[in-house]
Motif scaffolding. Structure first.
Motif, PDB file in Angstrom:
ATOM      1  N   ALA A 155       5.647  -7.363 -19.273  1.00 51.60           N
ATOM      2  CA  ALA A 155       5.461  -8.653 -19.937  1.00 51.60           C
ATOM      3  C   ALA A 155       6.809  -9.309 -20.197  1.00 51.60           C
ATOM      4  O   ALA A 155       6.974 -10.526 -19.984  1.00 51.60           O
ATOM      5  CB  ALA A 155       4.681  -8.459 -21.236  1.00 51.60           C
ATOM      6  N   ALA A 156       7.785  -8.517 -20.658  1.00 54.56           N
ATOM      7  CA  ALA A 156       9.108  -9.070 -20.941  1.00 54.56           C
ATOM      8  C   ALA A 156       9.782  -9.578 -19.667  1.00 54.56           C
ATOM      9  O   ALA A 156      10.574 -10.526 -19.709  1.00 54.56           O
ATOM     10  CB  ALA A 156       9.986  -8.006 -21.602  1.00 54.56           C
ATOM     11  N   ALA A 157       9.448  -8.988 -18.529  1.00 51.31           N
ATOM     12  CA  ALA A 157      10.021  -9.419 -17.257  1.00 51.31           C
ATOM     13  C   ALA A 157       9.288 -10.619 -16.669  1.00 51.31           C
ATOM     14  O   ALA A 157       9.694 -11.136 -15.619  1.00 51.31           O
ATOM     15  CB  ALA A 157       9.993  -8.264 -16.261  1.00 51.31           C
ATOM     16  N   GLY A 158       8.229 -11.070 -17.330  1.00 51.88           N
ATOM     17  CA  GLY A 158       7.494 -12.241 -16.859  1.00 51.88           C
ATOM     18  C   GLY A 158       6.243 -11.920 -16.080  1.00 51.88           C
ATOM     19  O   GLY A 158       5.689 -12.790 -15.403  1.00 51.88           O
ATOM     20  N   TYR A 159       5.759 -10.679 -16.181  1.00 54.50           N
ATOM     21  CA  TYR A 159       4.554 -10.267 -15.465  1.00 54.50           C
ATOM     22  C   TYR A 159       3.531  -9.669 -16.428  1.00 54.50           C
ATOM     23  O   TYR A 159       3.140  -8.489 -16.286  1.00 54.50           O
ATOM     24  CB  TYR A 159       4.912  -9.251 -14.365  1.00 54.50           C
ATOM     25  N   PRO A 160       3.074 -10.440 -17.425  1.00 52.34           N
ATOM     26  CA  PRO A 160       2.125  -9.890 -18.402  1.00 52.34           C
ATOM     27  C   PRO A 160       0.807  -9.463 -17.776  1.00 52.34           C
ATOM     28  O   PRO A 160       0.130  -8.570 -18.304  1.00 52.34           O
ATOM     29  CB  PRO A 160       1.929 -11.048 -19.385  1.00 52.34           C
ATOM     30  N   ASP A 161       0.445 -10.084 -16.646  1.00 45.82           N
ATOM     31  CA  ASP A 161      -0.797  -9.718 -15.960  1.00 45.82           C
ATOM     32  C   ASP A 161      -0.538  -8.836 -14.744  1.00 45.82           C
ATOM     33  O   ASP A 161      -1.441  -8.585 -13.943  1.00 45.82           O
ATOM     34  CB  ASP A 161      -1.541 -10.979 -15.525  1.00 45.82           C
ATOM     35  N   GLY A 162       0.698  -8.383 -14.603  1.00 47.84           N
ATOM     36  CA  GLY A 162       1.041  -7.524 -13.490  1.00 47.84           C
ATOM     37  C   GLY A 162       1.111  -8.271 -12.171  1.00 47.84           C
ATOM     38  O   GLY A 162       1.303  -9.491 -12.128  1.00 47.84           O
ATOM     39  N   PHE A 163       0.947  -7.565 -11.069  1.00 42.69           N
ATOM     40  CA  PHE A 163       0.954  -8.141  -9.721  1.00 42.69           C
ATOM     41  C   PHE A 163       0.344  -7.123  -8.783  1.00 42.69           C
ATOM     42  O   PHE A 163      -0.043  -6.023  -9.190  1.00 42.69           O
ATOM     43  CB  PHE A 163       2.373  -8.533  -9.286  1.00 42.69           C
ATOM     44  N   ARG A 164       0.253  -7.487  -7.519  1.00 41.22           N
ATOM     45  CA  ARG A 164      -0.283  -6.594  -6.497  1.00 41.22           C
ATOM     46  C   ARG A 164       0.820  -6.204  -5.509  1.00 41.22           C
ATOM     47  O   ARG A 164       1.692  -7.019  -5.212  1.00 41.22           O
ATOM     48  CB  ARG A 164      -1.420  -7.275  -5.721  1.00 41.22           C
ATOM     49  N   MET A 165       0.737  -4.966  -5.021  1.00 39.66           N
ATOM     50  CA  MET A 165       1.707  -4.561  -4.002  1.00 39.66           C
ATOM     51  C   MET A 165       1.198  -3.354  -3.236  1.00 39.66           C
ATOM     52  O   MET A 165       0.198  -2.721  -3.612  1.00 39.66           O
ATOM     53  CB  MET A 165       3.056  -4.250  -4.634  1.00 39.66           C
ATOM     54  N   THR A 166       1.905  -3.034  -2.152  1.00 42.03           N
ATOM     55  CA  THR A 166       1.619  -1.833  -1.377  1.00 42.03           C
ATOM     56  C   THR A 166       2.693  -0.783  -1.650  1.00 42.03           C
ATOM     57  O   THR A 166       3.849  -1.106  -1.918  1.00 42.03           O
ATOM     58  CB  THR A 166       1.586  -2.131   0.131  1.00 42.03           C
ATOM     59  N   LEU A 167       2.298   0.472  -1.594  1.00 38.90           N
ATOM     60  CA  LEU A 167       3.216   1.604  -1.639  1.00 38.90           C
ATOM     61  C   LEU A 167       3.156   2.249  -0.266  1.00 38.90           C
ATOM     62  O   LEU A 167       2.119   2.773   0.142  1.00 38.90           O
ATOM     63  CB  LEU A 167       2.808   2.596  -2.729  1.00 38.90           C
ATOM     64  N   ASN A 168       4.253   2.170   0.452  1.00 36.24           N
ATOM     65  CA  ASN A 168       4.284   2.635   1.833  1.00 36.24           C
ATOM     66  C   ASN A 168       4.776   4.076   1.904  1.00 36.24           C
ATOM     67  O   ASN A 168       5.757   4.441   1.250  1.00 36.24           O
ATOM     68  CB  ASN A 168       5.183   1.732   2.667  1.00 36.24           C
ATOM     69  N   VAL A 169       4.081   4.881   2.708  1.00 34.70           N
ATOM     70  CA  VAL A 169       4.354   6.317   2.779  1.00 34.70           C
ATOM     71  C   VAL A 169       4.183   6.790   4.221  1.00 34.70           C
ATOM     72  O   VAL A 169       3.291   6.320   4.929  1.00 34.70           O
ATOM     73  CB  VAL A 169       3.390   7.111   1.864  1.00 34.70           C
ATOM     74  N   ALA A 170       5.036   7.733   4.618  1.00 32.15           N
ATOM     75  CA  ALA A 170       4.866   8.362   5.937  1.00 32.15           C
ATOM     76  C   ALA A 170       3.693   9.331   5.873  1.00 32.15           C
ATOM     77  O   ALA A 170       3.570  10.114   4.935  1.00 32.15           O
ATOM     78  CB  ALA A 170       6.136   9.099   6.338  1.00 32.15           C
ATOM     79  N   SER A 171       2.850   9.277   6.877  1.00 35.18           N
ATOM     80  CA  SER A 171       1.660  10.124   6.882  1.00 35.18           C
ATOM     81  C   SER A 171       1.961  11.556   7.296  1.00 35.18           C
ATOM     82  O   SER A 171       1.170  12.469   7.019  1.00 35.18           O
ATOM     83  CB  SER A 171       0.615   9.536   7.840  1.00 35.18           C
ATOM     84  N   ASN A 172       3.104  11.785   7.955  1.00 34.83           N
ATOM     85  CA  ASN A 172       3.364  13.100   8.543  1.00 34.83           C
ATOM     86  C   ASN A 172       4.748  13.652   8.220  1.00 34.83           C
ATOM     87  O   ASN A 172       5.272  14.489   8.959  1.00 34.83           O
ATOM     88  CB  ASN A 172       3.179  13.037  10.060  1.00 34.83           C
ATOM     89  N   ALA A 173       5.371  13.193   7.123  1.00 35.75           N
ATOM     90  CA  ALA A 173       6.665  13.760   6.733  1.00 35.75           C
ATOM     91  C   ALA A 173       6.468  15.038   5.942  1.00 35.75           C
ATOM     92  O   ALA A 173       7.009  16.095   6.268  1.00 35.75           O
ATOM     93  CB  ALA A 173       7.464  12.749   5.917  1.00 35.75           C
ATOM     94  N   ARG A 174       5.696  14.958   4.866  1.00 38.15           N
ATOM     95  CA  ARG A 174       5.307  16.104   4.044  1.00 38.15           C
ATOM     96  C   ARG A 174       3.821  15.965   3.751  1.00 38.15           C
ATOM     97  O   ARG A 174       3.369  14.867   3.394  1.00 38.15           O
ATOM     98  CB  ARG A 174       6.101  16.139   2.726  1.00 38.15           C
ATOM     99  N   PRO A 175       3.055  17.039   3.864  1.00 37.27           N
ATOM    100  CA  PRO A 175       1.601  16.902   3.702  1.00 37.27           C
ATOM    101  C   PRO A 175       1.179  16.446   2.315  1.00 37.27           C
ATOM    102  O   PRO A 175       0.089  15.893   2.155  1.00 37.27           O
ATOM    103  CB  PRO A 175       1.079  18.310   4.005  1.00 37.27           C
ATOM    104  N   THR A 176       2.035  16.647   1.312  1.00 35.38           N
ATOM    105  CA  THR A 176       1.672  16.261  -0.052  1.00 35.38           C
ATOM    106  C   THR A 176       2.042  14.816  -0.380  1.00 35.38           C
ATOM    107  O   THR A 176       1.588  14.285  -1.393  1.00 35.38           O
ATOM    108  CB  THR A 176       2.370  17.191  -1.069  1.00 35.38           C
TER     109      THR A 176
END
Length: 495
Positions: free
Chosen positions: A325-346
């Motif tokens: 909220a202090a940063a100007g995003y009281p309602d948040g936002f949308r985004m993607t979290l990108n990850v390699a599918s085959n680097a580590r199984p976890t």
């Protein structure tokens, strides 16, 4: 051997990821070697000593030959050091390890002087990860020449006989290796990215050894009389790299799907909020099922340059919402979290858990998976709002400070794996001062100060340190190591 991830290349200077090192460190060797506890030991160099404030003398092992029969000499080391920073399109360059070297002086075939741009007390440690190649095979050779095996000539315990990208590699014992004779005439690498399939291959007898056994299968493997599990505290930190480079963050929108005018990751309060939203203990205990330790800095406890005053951040969703909220995003936002599918199984499972934690504070997060071959270059081009990575130090915090959070500078060879675009000139100066401090205690204090600055600034978001695991069938033992790549010489027949 059933291996969890296929290498990016046979070129030992192309990518310093676990999957590539698992292949290349069986074929090529380094000047200084790492014992299983990561302490230094002689490798291709028998000894090393400072010969002045800005020069190291290395005495090389005599009677070492490359797998094609040609002798190994100091000239090959000089050629290697010159090549390392200049590998085209390297996805995780080793340039940071040789950044302090200004000149290589070949005194005689078994003696060389490494001149540096000032005191470089960590140089012998850093060189423990730089594979030595031959001038006669490597001069003019490209990464494609290594992948085609034309230049894959090393001094190591095994010779690479065939390589099928993403599928397999076949190695043969180097009968002229200077070290103790390995137990194995041949070693076959089978790349099995699915953890369940890897465990199934071991249980069925299809392979003799696997790395990264499925956490779900560990209890069975530990209690079965037909198998042995070995483990060691690892040095690899899994962390998030928030993109602070792009003025408009890719993959970030408001809640209506419209692109944001500014990149929220550039605001420290947003980065702090994302960090405080994460329950690291839950990730380590539940998602990782006890195979990791929560982390708040580069190195695990008990190691040189770990700073005990830096805490593991505690989860605080309410504080995270206030920061947004202090940063100007009281309602948040949308985004993607990108990850390699085959680097580590976890990694994909951890990413889904993190996405849920972020969604609870108003940052609606969708996980996007892709193969490491596509993920690595795109992350290097800063095409993601946040990416998930791992980095292992050879034994001091200066290694990730120079490579992961220092500003990317091609001329200074810093920031070679800076995937967040973070840049802090004051921190860069502090890192440079730390790396040039000879006294071990004073250098550790400066590295701790630099680490504290990077963590306070949320240059990256540390998550957890991995525990390394291997599982073998009856009759074979594997010596667990703090480093997470696999070396066939550490697999032995039961005597």
């Amino acid at each position: 051997m059933g291996i969890s991830a296929a290498p990016s290349s046979v070129d030992p200077h192309f990518n310093q990821g676990t999957s590539t090192q698992t292949l290349t460190y069986n074929i090529f060797e380094t000047l200084t070697d790492r014992r299983p506890d990561s302490s230094l030991a002689p490798g291709l160099a028998l000894s090393w000593r400072p010969a002045g404030d800005a020069v190291w003398e290395f005495k090389l092992r005599p009677d070492v030959r490359f797998s094609d029969g040609r002798p190994f000499t100091a000239d090959d080391v000089a050629f290697t050091i010159g090549r390392v920073p200049n590998v085209p399109n390297a996805t995780a360059s080793f340039a940071g390890q040789v950044r302090s070297i200004t000149r290589v002086e070949v005194v005689d075939p078994l003696t060389l002087l490494l001149h540096t741009d000032g005191p470089a007390p960590n140089l012998p440690i850093d060189l423990s990860v730089v594979a030595i190649i031959s001038r006669h095979a490597g001069e003019g050779a490209t990464t494609d020449d290594y992948n085609a095996l034309r230049a894959a000539i090393g001094t190591g315990p095994f010779i690479l006989r065939s390589y099928t990208p993403g599928n397999s590699a076949e190695l043969e014992r180097n009968e002229n290796w200077w070290g103790p004779r390995p137990d194995w005439d041949r070693v076959s690498f089978r790349y099995l990215p699915n953890a369940g399939a890897r465990s199934a291959a071991l249980l069925s007898g299809g392979v003799d050894l696997i790395d990264l056994p499925s956490v779900n299968d560990l209890p069975r493997l530990r209690t079965s009389p037909g198998f042995t599990v070995t483990s060691s505290q690892g040095l690899r930190l899994v962390y998030l790299a928030p993109n602070q480079s792009a003025e408009v963050a890719p993959g970030v929108t408001d809640n209506d799907g419209k692109p944001l005018a500014a990149n929220p990751m550039r605001d420290k309060r947003v980065r702090q909020a994302l960090s405080l939203a994460i329950n690291r203990a839950s990730l380590a205990e539940r998602v990782m099922q006890g195979t990791a330790e929560p982390a708040g800095q580069f190195l695990p406890r008990g190691l040189y340059s770990h700073d005990p005053s830096i805490p593991v951040p505690a989860q605080d969703p309410d504080a995270a919402k206030r920061l947004l909220a202090a940063a100007g995003y009281p309602d948040g936002f949308r985004m993607t979290l990108n990850v390699a599918s085959n680097a580590r199984p976890t990694d994909p499972v951890a990413a889904q858990a993190i996405a849920q934690m972020w969604t609870r504070i108003g940052v609606q997060t969708t996980v996007e998976l892709m193969p490491l071959s596509a993920y690595g270059p795109r992350s290097a081009r800063m095409e993601f709002p946040v990416s998930l990575w791992g980095w292992a130090s050879p034994g001091h915090a200066g290694h990730p400070l120079v490579n992961v959070v220092a500003s990317y500078d091609r001329s200074k060879l810093t920031g070679s794996f800076n995937r967040s675009g973070y840049s802090n000139p004051a921190l860069d100066a502090l890192i440079a001062r730390a790396m040039a401090t000879l006294d071990d205690g004073a250098r550790e204090a400066l590295m701790n100060q630099a680490t504290s600055t990077a963590m306070d600034d949320v240059a990256i978001i540390p998550l957890y340190h991995l525990t390394n695991y291997w599982a073998t069938r009856r009759g074979i033992t594997y010596e667990a190591t703090t480093y997470d790549y696999t070396r066939a010489v550490l697999a032995r027949r039961d005597r």
